[in-house]
Enzyme design. Structure first.
Site, short mmCIF file in Angstrom:
data_model
loop_
_atom_site.label_atom_id
_atom_site.label_comp_id
_atom_site.label_asym_id
_atom_site.label_seq_id
_atom_site.Cartn_x
_atom_site.Cartn_y
_atom_site.Cartn_z
N SER A 249 0.80 -1.22 0.00
CA SER A 249 0.00 0.00 0.00
C SER A 249 0.83 1.28 0.00
O SER A 249 0.34 2.34 -0.38
CB SER A 249 -0.97 0.02 1.18
N LYS B 80 0.52 4.45 6.65
CA LYS B 80 -0.17 5.34 5.71
C LYS B 80 0.33 6.76 5.87
O LYS B 80 1.02 7.10 6.83
CB LYS B 80 -1.69 5.34 5.97
#
Length: 101
Positions: free
Chosen positions: A16, A53
């Site tokens: 990700s 993230k």
């Protein structure tokens, strides 16, 4: 390392954050005492899992977590008990720390 007692290492799994140069198998140094702000890469706890993230704070006060891979949707974080519009709104979220760059 500024805060040795609050610092830990994690090994990355998944892709990700591959667009930010953070790839599966990388080891990250995480400082739980470092204050995260808009644009920082952070480790967040969502339910019982940690995720890496980019922290994003909108002008409207909404906080979300962004991946560096277009295959993943943003994660809206709860602020004051409200998610606002939902793309993905997990329960049990806690900001764990900032990643040293």
């Amino acid at each position: 390392i500024k805060h040795p007692i609050a610092t830990f290492y994690i090994r990355v799994a998944g892709d990700s954050m591959s667009g930010a140069g953070i790839d599966a198998g990388d080891i990250l140094i995480v400082d739980r005492a470092a204050e995260a702000s808009d644009g920082h890469v952070v480790v967040a706890r969502i339910n019982d899992e940690l995720c890496v993230k980019q922290l994003c704070t909108g002008d409207d006060g909404r906080v979300c977590l962004l991946s560096a891979n277009d295959r993943y949707v943003r994660i809206l974080m709860m602020v004051n008990g409200d998610y606002g519009e939902r793309e993905h709104a997990p329960a049990g979220q806690t900001l764990v720390g900032s990643i040293y760059s």
